[in-house]
Design an enzyme around this catalytic site. Structure first.
Site, mmCIF file in Angstrom:
data_model
loop_
_atom_site.group_PDB
_atom_site.id
_atom_site.type_symbol
_atom_site.label_atom_id
_atom_site.label_comp_id
_atom_site.label_asym_id
_atom_site.label_seq_id
_atom_site.Cartn_x
_atom_site.Cartn_y
_atom_site.Cartn_z
ATOM 1 N N CYS A 5 0.885 -1.101 0.079
ATOM 2 C CA CYS A 5 -0.130 0.146 -0.094
ATOM 3 C C CYS A 5 0.981 1.028 0.232
ATOM 4 C CB CYS A 5 -0.881 -0.010 1.063
ATOM 5 S SG CYS A 5 -1.715 1.537 1.537
ATOM 6 N N CYS A 8 0.773 3.538 2.992
ATOM 7 C CA CYS A 8 0.957 2.994 4.419
ATOM 8 C C CYS A 8 2.607 2.880 4.426
ATOM 9 C CB CYS A 8 0.723 1.333 4.419
ATOM 10 S SG CYS A 8 -0.738 1.044 4.825
ATOM 11 N N HIS A 47 -4.759 1.327 8.236
ATOM 12 C CA HIS A 47 -5.141 1.264 6.788
ATOM 13 C C HIS A 47 -6.584 0.784 6.730
ATOM 14 C CE1 HIS A 47 -4.681 -0.131 2.628
ATOM 15 N NE2 HIS A 47 -5.656 -1.205 3.160
ATOM 16 N N THR A 95 -7.897 5.221 -7.007
ATOM 17 C CA THR A 95 -6.623 4.586 -7.327
ATOM 18 C C THR A 95 -6.008 3.857 -6.224
ATOM 19 O OG1 THR A 95 -5.539 6.577 -7.469
ATOM 20 C CG2 THR A 95 -6.741 5.951 -9.488
ATOM 21 N N HIS A 98 -6.372 3.099 0.218
ATOM 22 C CA HIS A 98 -6.299 3.475 1.769
ATOM 23 C C HIS A 98 -7.037 4.707 1.794
ATOM 24 C CE1 HIS A 98 -3.160 3.956 5.056
ATOM 25 N NE2 HIS A 98 -3.999 5.058 5.372
ATOM 26 N N HIS A 100 -8.348 8.247 1.875
ATOM 27 C CA HIS A 100 -7.818 9.488 2.123
ATOM 28 C C HIS A 100 -8.840 10.568 1.642
ATOM 29 C CE1 HIS A 100 -7.237 7.511 -1.899
ATOM 30 N NE2 HIS A 100 -7.500 8.978 -2.608
ATOM 31 N N HIS A 102 -9.020 14.166 -0.366
ATOM 32 C CA HIS A 102 -8.218 15.231 -1.161
ATOM 33 C C HIS A 102 -8.701 16.629 -0.406
ATOM 34 C CE1 HIS A 102 -7.237 12.741 -4.510
ATOM 35 N NE2 HIS A 102 -8.265 11.945 -3.981
HETATM 36 P P1 5GP Z 1 -7.384 8.658 -5.553
HETATM 37 O O1 5GP Z 1 -7.715 8.796 -7.130
HETATM 38 O O2 5GP Z 1 -7.508 7.493 -4.947
HETATM 39 O O3 5GP Z 1 -8.978 9.337 -4.957
HETATM 40 O O4 5GP Z 1 -6.353 9.787 -5.191
HETATM 41 C C1 5GP Z 1 -4.925 9.046 -5.095
HETATM 42 C C2 5GP Z 1 -4.335 10.397 -5.097
HETATM 43 O O5 5GP Z 1 -2.851 9.857 -4.430
HETATM 44 C C3 5GP Z 1 -4.030 11.044 -6.529
HETATM 45 O O6 5GP Z 1 -4.302 12.182 -6.459
HETATM 46 C C4 5GP Z 1 -2.318 10.729 -6.697
HETATM 47 O O7 5GP Z 1 -1.811 11.725 -7.238
HETATM 48 C C5 5GP Z 1 -1.951 10.669 -5.115
HETATM 49 N N1 5GP Z 1 -0.979 9.685 -5.354
HETATM 50 C C6 5GP Z 1 -0.632 8.707 -5.505
HETATM 51 N N2 5GP Z 1 0.659 8.083 -5.257
HETATM 52 C C7 5GP Z 1 1.193 9.135 -4.519
HETATM 53 C C8 5GP Z 1 2.421 9.344 -3.819
HETATM 54 O O8 5GP Z 1 3.489 8.382 -3.995
HETATM 55 N N3 5GP Z 1 2.799 10.497 -3.146
HETATM 56 C C9 5GP Z 1 1.918 11.483 -3.071
HETATM 57 N N4 5GP Z 1 2.326 12.490 -2.437
HETATM 58 N N5 5GP Z 1 0.738 11.322 -4.033
HETATM 59 C C10 5GP Z 1 0.274 10.197 -4.503
HETATM 60 ZN ZN ZN Z 2 -2.439 1.633 3.513
#
Ligand code: 5GP
Ligand code: ZN
Length: 114
Positions: A5, A8, A47, A95, A98, A100, A102
């Protein structure tokens, strides 16, 4: 911590990130691929994949973290307003599995939500 992950690994310090806040429950980092001028991610240290998988205890802790976020608005440069988004599942294009949140701001955001 869940193996493989990415969040994580960030929390464990195995992958570098631009951390802007940390406490015992969560971290706030800059998104690696910002969609707006200020794009942060609030990530619980525990997680779980999304709010559907969240326990009541985790929900209470997430609530605490949101309250903490409310004290950081000026420090993060979000005093003119911000938007919170948490994607769940394929239609929402989640994507990273875990949970999160925004945190989007720093400019006038789109009037469309979807
Ligand atoms: P999701 O599409 O799951 O809502 O958002 C995942 C977010 O995590 C995306 O905006 C992507 O740019 C961000 N992200 C993915 N991998 C990393 C990383 O290794 N570091 C940081 N700082 N952000 C990440
Ligand atoms: Zn995780």
């Amino acid at each position: 911590m869940k193996k493989d992950c990415v969040f994580c690994k960030i929390i464990a310090g195995e992958i570098p990130s631009e951390k802007v806040y940390e406490d015992n429950l969560m971290i706030i980092i800059k998104d690696i691929n910002p969609q707006v001028k200020k794009h942060f991610l609030l990530i619980p240290k525990k997680h779980y994949a999304n709010i559907v998988e969240m326990s009541l205890e985790e929900a209470v802790e997430l609530g605490e973290s949101l309250k903490t976020l409310s004290t950081l608005v000026d420090d993060l440069g979000l005093q003119d307003g911000f938007r919170l988004v948490s994607n769940k599942g394929g239609n929402a294009r989640q994507t990273v599995e875990h949970l999160h949140i925004h945190i989007l701001g720093g400019e006038l955001l789109s009037d469309k939500m979807g």
